[in-house]
Design a protein around this motif. Structure first.
Motif: not given
Ligand code: WTA
Length: 675
Positions: A12-38
């Motif tokens: 899943x990409x970051x936008x699907x993370x539940x609320x409260x994510x304001x305080x949660x580190x921003x980890x780019x979708x790339x690192x979450x595995x969305x796309x590995x054209x890194x």
């Protein structure tokens, strides 16, 4: 780009993370595995094998644990604290804090009312749970050859004997004990013995001079100083006991007397016969300590009782006594050790730091022993007898062929920004492109790691400390103290407290508030600059105050300046840090001489000797730049910005010099650069 295998399947990409994510580190979708054209992201992935076995094996697992640590800190930390032995459980609330100077005095408490002992948790708890015969410490002497070791049971015995001795000479709960020892096993033994009886240890790095040692003795007034007669680091013996003698005499001038100087006879460096002795005060460790019983009742202490003082450099002259308390520090060092190094009970762990610095407190002594780990303690210098020594030691304790380094699993780096080139060398050459590097950002003040890779959880970027540890909320603020989101750079602060935070500066709570909490109200201010990239990775850019970092040794420019001006021929001095290929930063000193005194090579040497004597060899300036005058504002403030540019030869970046009282000094300084 080094990419060593793909760790995680696309998720899943970051936008699907539940609320409260304001305080949660921003980890780019790339690192979450969305796309590995890194390619452009310069990512270095842990191998799939490593991740599979890791304690935290994916960004999602981290985010889930991290979110819990922020949304329910009391629950999160209570669970971790419960892994330790508490004579009595802490009360409610689990923690209380005020980090906002506008709302009243700064205070931080964790697990208040909980009764425990960190030495018990390091030793007795491990002995009782089946680790009695596991090696706690391998000790490698300066000279290559046979090593020594202590099992957990043996270490406990040694600690108890010293604890009994200290009690016998009247050291009580809350008393300070100064420890001035090199990396002998007796150093962690002394720390643990103090902790066992509730005494407050203050370890002084054995590279500090007599004057620096005296300054610390005068500040914390110990009854006892623990030292050894001498040590060899490399080929040359250093007579530590002589330094202590001088320091104790010096302290007496300020009315602070030391009753006992317990001296370990380090025969490999010097025989006791050739050690200067003060009858009535000096005692040989080997003559007394082994005669004491090998069991010693534990002094149960409150979680918020002091554990140790460790002096560190600030941006003004006097070193600061950073105070850590028992409970929070215990929980925090143990858990950061475990996760940042992905600790496995079969690991043999070596941290090359000296116990005279915070890294040696948290990650040679307490963190690893709390986890029941086997720790390597090395007495000598990393390049003695040659630069292969470190790898020799690595292989020795894993019993494989010379310099194979095959046993290495995780590498660590700390103390200064590691540049990407050094990072790649460490990764490719030392770790055979196989071992993740935990580049841990933290400070004496923070007790433990704050921003650090969890080695199996996400890809690394060479030179970035990556993401915050559980419970830590780093924020980047602008000059006005306003939080900046997303890709940005600014001042690194921390929101809310974490268990390992220091509680005060010894004897000077006001300086604590002024230095750390007033610059950006509402936050703890680290003194470091930091940027965050579009993937959410943190990049430490170094100190933004007048502290410099030489080979990981933290030095205040003001300390070096006051040493220089104590020289009879020096009228004024201004010290700045400059980039140094080997040491990270080098010390660059502008020196104005007393009227009529000529420049000379001899004087240059004697200024350097003065700094060595007053602070220690590691603080010796790399360059003395003769300065007929210093660039100052009309109100008399030295403009260090300009000095830094001159020192680093960035002459086209001097900026506006028109506000100087005498703009002519800049030209003079440039002309004198190579004199
Ligand atoms: C610096 C050492 C970049 C930083 C543990 C901090 C780092 C100071 C890192 C604290 C890192 C420490 N990357 N810079 N991984 N770790 N620093 O108190 O400037 O001796 O403020 O603690 O070292 O130094 P201290």
């Amino acid at each position: 780009r080094q990419e060593i295998g793909m760790a995680n399947p696309p998720v899943e990409s970051m936008k699907e993370l539940p609320s409260g994510a304001g305080k949660i580190p921003h980890i780019n979708a790339v690192i979450l595995g969305d796309s590995l054209a890194s390619e452009e992201h310069d990512l270095v992935f842990p191998s799939a094998d490593f991740s599979r076995e890791a304690l935290v094996s994916s960004p999602e697992q981290y985010l889930q644990m991290y979110r819990r640590s922020i949304e329910d800190p009391a629950g999160f930390w209570s669970e971790i604290a419960s892994q330790f032995y508490w004579k009595q459980k802490w009360g409610q609330p689990v923690f209380s804090q005020n980090l906002d100077v506008r709302k009243g005095p700064i205070h931080i408490e964790w697990f208040k009312g909980g009764v425990t002992n960190i030495c018990y948790n390091c030793l007795d708890r491990n002995v009782e749970s089946g680790n009695a015969d596991k090696v706690a410490i391998y000790w490698e002497p300066n000279e290559p050859g046979p090593h020594d070791s202590l099992t957990y049971a043996q270490l406990l015995h040694r600690v108890c004997q010293l604890a009994n001795y200290l009690k016998d000479i009247g050291v009580k709960k809350g008393d300070a004990v100064v420890i001035y020892l090199p990396m002998l096993m007796e150093l962690p033994i002394a720390m643990l013995a103090c902790a066992r009886i509730g005494a407050v240890h203050s370890v002084v790095f054995a590279g500090f001079s007599a004057e620096s040692l005296a300054q610390r003795i005068v500040d914390c007034k110990p009854k006892v100083v623990i030292t050894c007669n001498a040590v060899k680091r490399g080929p040359k013996p250093i007579h530590l006991k002589d330094i202590v003698d001088t320091a104790i005499d010096e302290s007496a001038k300020s009315g602070v007397s030391v009753d006992v100087c317990l001296t370990y006879e380090n025969q490999s460096a010097l025989k006791r016969e050739s050690t200067k002795w003060r009858e009535g005060r000096d005692v040989w460790w080997q003559d007394v300590v082994p005669n004491y019983p090998t069991t010693c009742e534990v002094e149960w202490v409150d979680a918020e009782d002091p554990l140790f003082l460790l002096y560190t450099s600030g941006s003004t002259g006097k070193p600061k006594g950073v105070l850590h308390t028992v409970g929070g520090y215990m929980v925090y060092t143990a858990i950061t050790f475990k996760y940042a190094f992905d600790y496995k009970p079969s690991d043999i762990y070596w941290c090359t730091a000296d116990c005279g610095w915070i890294t040696g407190h948290s990650y040679v002594t307490y963190g690893p022993l709390l986890n029941g780990a086997t720790v390597v303690v090395y007495e000598g210098a990393p390049n003695y007898p040659d630069s292969g020594r470190c790898w020799d030691i690595v292989d020795k304790f894993k019993y494989v062929t010379r310099y194979s380094r095959k046993s290495l699993r995780v590498l660590g780096s700390v103390g200064e920004p590691i540049n990407p080139t050094a990072w790649r060398w460490f990764f490719n050459v030392v770790g055979d492109s196989r071992c993740p590097i935990s580049d841990t950002w933290w400070q004496t003040e923070t007790g433990g790691f704050m921003i650090t890779p969890l080695p199996g959880a996400w890809p690394q970027k060479p030179g970035s400390a990556t993401f915050p540890f559980f419970g830590v909320q780093p924020v980047i603020v602008d000059e006005k103290g306003v939080e900046i989101e997303g890709e940005c750079s600014g001042y690194l602060c921390v929101k809310d407290s974490w268990p390992g935070a220091f509680r005060t500066l010894y004897g000077d709570h006001e300086r604590y508030e002024t230095t750390y909490f007033k610059p950006f109200p509402g936050y703890y201010f680290s003194g470091d600059g930091c940027s965050r990239d579009k993937d959410g990775y943190h990049w430490l850019t170094g100190r933004v105050d007048d502290v410099i970092n030489v080979s990981g040794h933290r030095i205040g420019t003001a300390e070096v300046e006051s040493a220089l001006v104590s020289h009879p021929n020096c009228a004024e001095a201004a010290v700045v840090g400059v980039e140094h290929e080997v040491k990270g930063q080098g010390i660059y000193a502008f020196v104005t001489l007393v009227e009529g005194v000529p420049y000379s090579e001899e004087l240059r040497k004697s200024l350097i000797v003065t700094v060595r004597q007053q602070i220690g060899a590691f603080a010796a300036p790399d360059k003395i730049h003769w300065a007929p005058g210093l660039p100052k504002t009309r109100s008399g403030k030295i403009m260090r910005r300009i000095l830094r540019k001159i020192a680093s030869k960035q002459l086209d970046e001097l900026g506006d010099t028109s506000t100087l009282a005498d703009p002519g000094v800049v030209k003079q300084l440039i002309e004198l650069a190579d004199r």
